[in-house]
Design an enzyme around this catalytic site. Structure first.
Site, PDB file in Angstrom:
ATOM      1  N   PRO A  23      58.805 -20.525  39.659  1.00  0.00           N
ATOM      2  CA  PRO A  23      58.219 -19.221  38.931  1.00  0.00           C
ATOM      3  C   PRO A  23      57.549 -19.579  37.583  1.00  0.00           C
ATOM      4  O   PRO A  23      57.707 -20.682  37.070  1.00  0.00           O
ATOM      5  CB  PRO A  23      59.421 -18.548  38.584  1.00  0.00           C
ATOM      6  N   ASN A  24      56.400 -18.881  37.346  1.00  0.00           N
ATOM      7  CA  ASN A  24      55.681 -18.686  36.107  1.00  0.00           C
ATOM      8  C   ASN A  24      54.800 -20.196  36.283  1.00  0.00           C
ATOM      9  O   ASN A  24      53.824 -20.362  35.230  1.00  0.00           O
ATOM     10  CB  ASN A  24      56.434 -19.052  34.867  1.00  0.00           C
ATOM     11  N   ARG A  65      50.456 -20.288  29.509  1.00  0.00           N
ATOM     12  CA  ARG A  65      51.616 -20.391  29.222  1.00  0.00           C
ATOM     13  C   ARG A  65      52.041 -21.315  28.272  1.00  0.00           C
ATOM     14  O   ARG A  65      51.956 -22.457  29.014  1.00  0.00           O
ATOM     15  CB  ARG A  65      52.644 -20.069  30.273  1.00  0.00           C
ATOM     16  N   TYR A 101      53.400 -27.217  28.088  1.00  0.00           N
ATOM     17  CA  TYR A 101      52.963 -27.542  29.476  1.00  0.00           C
ATOM     18  C   TYR A 101      51.532 -27.774  29.655  1.00  0.00           C
ATOM     19  O   TYR A 101      51.041 -28.305  30.670  1.00  0.00           O
ATOM     20  CB  TYR A 101      53.037 -26.046  30.437  1.00  0.00           C
ATOM     21  N   ASN A 144      58.681 -28.464  42.206  1.00  0.00           N
ATOM     22  CA  ASN A 144      58.609 -28.210  40.858  1.00  0.00           C
ATOM     23  C   ASN A 144      59.233 -26.724  40.910  1.00  0.00           C
ATOM     24  O   ASN A 144      58.374 -25.730  40.963  1.00  0.00           O
ATOM     25  CB  ASN A 144      57.327 -28.068  40.062  1.00  0.00           C
ATOM     26  N   ALA A 199      62.300 -22.733  36.546  1.00  0.00           N
ATOM     27  CA  ALA A 199      63.305 -22.399  35.870  1.00  0.00           C
ATOM     28  C   ALA A 199      64.680 -22.299  37.307  1.00  0.00           C
ATOM     29  O   ALA A 199      65.689 -22.478  36.861  1.00  0.00           O
ATOM     30  CB  ALA A 199      63.437 -20.940  35.556  1.00  0.00           C
ATOM     31  N   GLU A 248      61.337 -34.405  43.165  1.00  0.00           N
ATOM     32  CA  GLU A 248      61.428 -33.161  42.263  1.00  0.00           C
ATOM     33  C   GLU A 248      60.324 -33.710  40.709  1.00  0.00           C
ATOM     34  O   GLU A 248      60.277 -34.647  40.557  1.00  0.00           O
ATOM     35  CB  GLU A 248      62.750 -33.273  41.656  1.00  0.00           C
ATOM     36  N   HIS A 303      58.669 -32.401  37.027  1.00  0.00           N
ATOM     37  CA  HIS A 303      58.673 -31.166  36.104  1.00  0.00           C
ATOM     38  C   HIS A 303      57.292 -31.836  35.099  1.00  0.00           C
ATOM     39  O   HIS A 303      57.378 -33.125  34.652  1.00  0.00           O
ATOM     40  CB  HIS A 303      59.851 -31.613  35.108  1.00  0.00           C
ATOM     41  N   ARG A 362      64.545 -31.163  26.002  1.00  0.00           N
ATOM     42  CA  ARG A 362      64.324 -29.828  25.809  1.00  0.00           C
ATOM     43  C   ARG A 362      65.803 -29.102  25.916  1.00  0.00           C
ATOM     44  O   ARG A 362      66.793 -29.824  25.222  1.00  0.00           O
ATOM     45  CB  ARG A 362      63.505 -29.303  26.980  1.00  0.00           C
TER      46      ARG A 362
END
Length: 147
Positions: free
Chosen positions: A11-12, A19, A24, A76, A79, A100, A102, A109
């Site tokens: 998502p996103n 964003r 990012y 990725n 959330a 994985e 990110h 964070r």
């Protein structure tokens, strides 16, 4: 036949470039996809690149990966990394190597981002290198697939 890597984005991630660019970066998901495809081709690999804001759709794509004869996955999960047991279960049952990725370093964070359900199913995690992390994941999977 070229081995295929399925790249799944949660998502996103479709909002990349607009964003929170301070976190990012300014690359769009289309920019990352083009760079990942080009790098995979240099490694002799093909890429299927997908994005969804829906947890169920991501789970379905993971389940389908075995039937589509994917050789490996790059995930990725956005959330869903921190919340989705369903995605974890799908990844554990797909019996394929998973890396994985990110864009940001999730360990620098908020505390809730430090835990990843995806990591339990992954051979490794790449975090904090922006879009270049996808190329790093391709390299890792190329190495794994040659063994």
């Amino acid at each position: 036949m070229t081995s295929q890597i399925l790249v799944l984005n949660g998502p996103n991630l479709n909002m990349l470039g607009a964003r929170e660019p301070e976190i990012y970066g300014h690359e769009t998901l289309a920019d990352i996809e083009a760079a990942t495809r080009a790098h995979a081709q240099k490694c002799g690999l093909g890429v299927t690149f997908r994005q969804s804001n829906s947890e169920g759709e991501l789970v379905g794509w993971v389940q389908q990966a075995r039937h589509d004869r994917a050789a490996a996955l790059i995930v990725n999960a956005g959330a869903y990394t921190h919340t989705s047991v369903a995605l974890l279960d799908a990844l554990l049952s797909c019996d394929l190597p998973v890396v994985e990725v990110h864009l940001s370093n999730i360990h620098q964070r908020e505390e809730f981002r430090h835990h990843s359900y995806v990591s339990k199913a992954a051979v490794g995690m790449i975090a904090g290198f922006g879009g270049f992390g996808y190329a790093m994941a391709v390299d890792a999977l190329a190495h794994i697939l040659k063994q």
